[in-house]
Design a protein around this motif. Structure first.
Motif, PDB file in Angstrom:
ATOM      1  N   LEU A 131       0.294  -1.148  -0.506  1.00 57.08           N
ATOM      2  CA  LEU A 131      -0.045  -0.065   0.042  1.00 57.08           C
ATOM      3  C   LEU A 131       0.796   1.540   0.074  1.00 57.08           C
ATOM      4  O   LEU A 131       0.405   2.365  -0.615  1.00 57.08           O
ATOM      5  N   THR A 132       2.198   1.190   0.887  1.00 62.50           N
ATOM      6  CA  THR A 132       2.845   2.772   0.586  1.00 62.50           C
ATOM      7  C   THR A 132       3.698   2.613  -0.616  1.00 62.50           C
ATOM      8  O   THR A 132       3.657   3.501  -1.005  1.00 62.50           O
ATOM      9  N   GLU A 135       1.000   4.408  -3.003  1.00 61.11           N
ATOM     10  CA  GLU A 135       0.671   6.037  -2.415  1.00 61.11           C
ATOM     11  C   GLU A 135       1.771   6.331  -2.706  1.00 61.11           C
ATOM     12  O   GLU A 135       1.442   7.592  -2.629  1.00 61.11           O
ATOM     13  N   ASN A 136       3.196   5.757  -2.726  1.00 56.33           N
ATOM     14  CA  ASN A 136       4.319   6.614  -3.568  1.00 56.33           C
ATOM     15  C   ASN A 136       4.696   7.353  -4.667  1.00 56.33           C
ATOM     16  O   ASN A 136       4.783   8.051  -5.180  1.00 56.33           O
ATOM     17  N   TYR A 139      -0.387   7.673  -6.072  1.00 59.52           N
ATOM     18  CA  TYR A 139      -2.153   6.741  -6.031  1.00 59.52           C
ATOM     19  C   TYR A 139      -3.200   6.899  -4.906  1.00 59.52           C
ATOM     20  O   TYR A 139      -1.983   6.653  -3.519  1.00 59.52           O
ATOM     21  N   GLY A 140      -4.132   7.356  -4.914  1.00 62.88           N
ATOM     22  CA  GLY A 140      -4.628   7.277  -3.815  1.00 62.88           C
ATOM     23  C   GLY A 140      -5.393   5.498  -3.846  1.00 62.88           C
ATOM     24  O   GLY A 140      -5.924   5.242  -4.722  1.00 62.88           O
ATOM     25  N   VAL A 141      -5.387   5.120  -2.238  1.00 64.57           N
ATOM     26  CA  VAL A 141      -5.968   3.356  -2.776  1.00 64.57           C
ATOM     27  C   VAL A 141      -6.569   3.218  -1.224  1.00 64.57           C
ATOM     28  O   VAL A 141      -6.324   3.590  -0.002  1.00 64.57           O
ATOM     29  N   ASP A 142      -7.634   2.432  -1.837  1.00 63.52           N
ATOM     30  CA  ASP A 142      -8.569   1.659  -1.200  1.00 63.52           C
ATOM     31  C   ASP A 142      -8.015  -0.311  -0.903  1.00 63.52           C
ATOM     32  O   ASP A 142      -8.149  -0.164  -2.655  1.00 63.52           O
ATOM     33  N   GLY A 164      -7.149   1.266  -7.152  1.00 67.69           N
ATOM     34  CA  GLY A 164      -6.512   3.030  -6.557  1.00 67.69           C
ATOM     35  C   GLY A 164      -6.638   3.903  -8.352  1.00 67.69           C
ATOM     36  O   GLY A 164      -7.005   3.480  -8.785  1.00 67.69           O
ATOM     37  N   LYS A 169      -7.597   9.849  -3.389  1.00 73.33           N
ATOM     38  CA  LYS A 169      -8.582   8.729  -2.652  1.00 73.33           C
ATOM     39  C   LYS A 169      -9.858   7.957  -3.282  1.00 73.33           C
ATOM     40  O   LYS A 169     -10.846   8.983  -3.250  1.00 73.33           O
TER      41      LYS A 169
END
Length: 430
Positions: A131-132, A135-136, A139-142, A164, A169
């Protein structure tokens, strides 16, 4: 139009769910690249989508512009990478190839699918790293954990779905739901509460073929062995597992006489041993313990005990090691290892044993068919199975559940139109 790539494509289950979701909103789609290394899966993919996927993702460098990335990436063990990098890096894993493509091409969005165990692997550190890293990349991720049985599919299959959006987000209305832990719990909790109308659940009986081929019928020899346990009322097999190291709703090799017929006392002894060897007073080993004769006598002490034990050792149902006894619990190669309950849901399909799931229909004992496996994954009947059943079983056992993918993507498209750049969706839906 949404252009997309289909990585680790398998037989195209994620693609099918994606195209179905987009079609709901009147959005045209175009696959600009598909990738899969299993040649038999590629054959099935070509039968259904008219294209033969490219091969190894490691060797794919030229990719046309695309909007959406789809990937049911394999969950390689991250242990080696972890030892080298402390889970600060994903190099050396297939997930790194997804990162590489996202970093290079910056598509608008992605959907990734994986097993539920990825969330807890290495106490959650692996998933946190994934996930990190996403995001790096900007991308917003869920993510969601969803059970196929909650999407009108009669299969207990929990999978992880990661979505993503570039720079935003995702908004989702779906919520994680692990569903019932097994088919017995599903049946008792849902049928008794009459939840089927509310949730429109499907049952195994809803996906059965009416006239399966003779090749799916169990052998006469196997059926005769089953008759030793249930007589001729084979429907009493619903929900039973054929396994040697568990009690409960199980049938064992010694009851069937797989290695040789057993007396009633020998069967009683083996069932008693299976039921008692896991007790804490004998130790804490997960799969039960080897027991001494003295320990055995605490729960089974009959005049001819030594003769009974020796007979079972001679037949191969029991083994003796350092004056301790343990059931021989290897894979007995039963034609069927689990009989599905038509009034409940299926256990999780797997690539290794989907061909050994059984069903009793009209009191006939058989294995489920490849088409029934396809239905248990939500593939429409127009979908073409691989002509070789061996590969078809493996492919459906290894696939995604199409309606779950479709539901996740519908939710993503419906609630993130502006972020995805498809503001015309409202008009298309209206």
């Amino acid at each position: 139009m949404i252009s997309f790539i289909d990585l680790f494509a398998g037989i195209g289950g994620i693609r099918l769910g994606f195209e179905n979701a987009c079609n709901t909103f009147g959005i045209e789609t175009k696959c600009v690249l598909s990738s899969e290394i299993d040649t038999k899966a590629c054959e099935t993919y070509e039968l259904n989508f008219g294209e033969y996927p490219s091969g190894d993702i490691y060797q794919i460098n030229e990719i046309p512009r695309f909007d959406f990335l789809l990937a049911g990436f394999p969950c390689q063990p991250f242990s080696y990478a972890g030892k080298q990098q402390g889970f600060g890096d994903t190099r050396g894993t297939l997930f790194f190839e997804i990162e590489r493509i996202l970093s290079t091409h910056k598509p608008t969005a992605f959907l990734l699918e994986n097993v539920r165990g990825l969330v807890t692997h290495d106490k959650g550190r692996t998933f946190k790293t994934i996930l990190t890293n996403l995001e790096n990349l900007g991308y917003g991720v869920d993510y969601l954990l969803l059970n196929s049985c909650n999407f009108k599919i009669p299969q207990n299959r929990v999978r992880l779905y990661i979505v993503g959006i570039l720079g935003k987000k995702p908004r989702l209305t779906l919520q994680s739901d692990l569903g019932s832990a097994d088919s017995h719990i599903f049946k008792s909790s849902n049928t008794q509460l009459d939840l089927f109308k509310e949730h429109e659940f499907q049952l195994v009986r809803d996906i059965l073929e009416t006239t399966p081929g003779e090749q799916y019928m169990c052998s006469d020899d196997f059926v005769r062995k089953l008759s030793k346990v249930v007589g001729t009322n084979y429907e009493s097999l619903h929900g039973y597992r054929l396994i040697d190291y568990r009690g409960g709703s199980s049938i064992h090799s010694w009851e069937l006489g797989i290695k040789g017929d057993c007396t009633s006392e020998e069967i009683e002894f083996m069932n008693s041993l299976i039921a008692n060897r896991r007790k804490k007073k004998f130790g804490t080993h997960q799969d039960g313990k080897k027991l001494t004769l003295e320990q055995i006598k605490t729960f089974f002490d009959k005049p001819h005990l030594l003769d009974t034990i020796q007979s079972l050792v001679d037949k191969g149902y029991l083994q003796k090691d350092d004056d301790k006894y343990n059931p021989v619990c290897g894979n007995m190669s039963f034609e069927v290892f689990k009989f599905l309950d038509p009034d409940s849901i299926s256990i999780t399909l797997t690539s290794s044993d989907a061909n050994r799931l059984g069903i009793v229909q009209n009191n006939l004992v058989r294995r489920i068919t490849p088409r029934e496996c396809a239905r248990l994954q939500g593939f429409p009947d127009r979908y073409i199975c691989h002509p070789n059943d061996t590969y078809a079983y493996k492919q459906f056992g290894n696939s995604v559940t199409v309606p779950v993918v479709e539901a996740v993507l519908k939710d993503l498209l419906d609630n993130n139109q502006e972020s995805l750049g498809f503001t015309q969706l409202d008009e298309a839906c209206g």
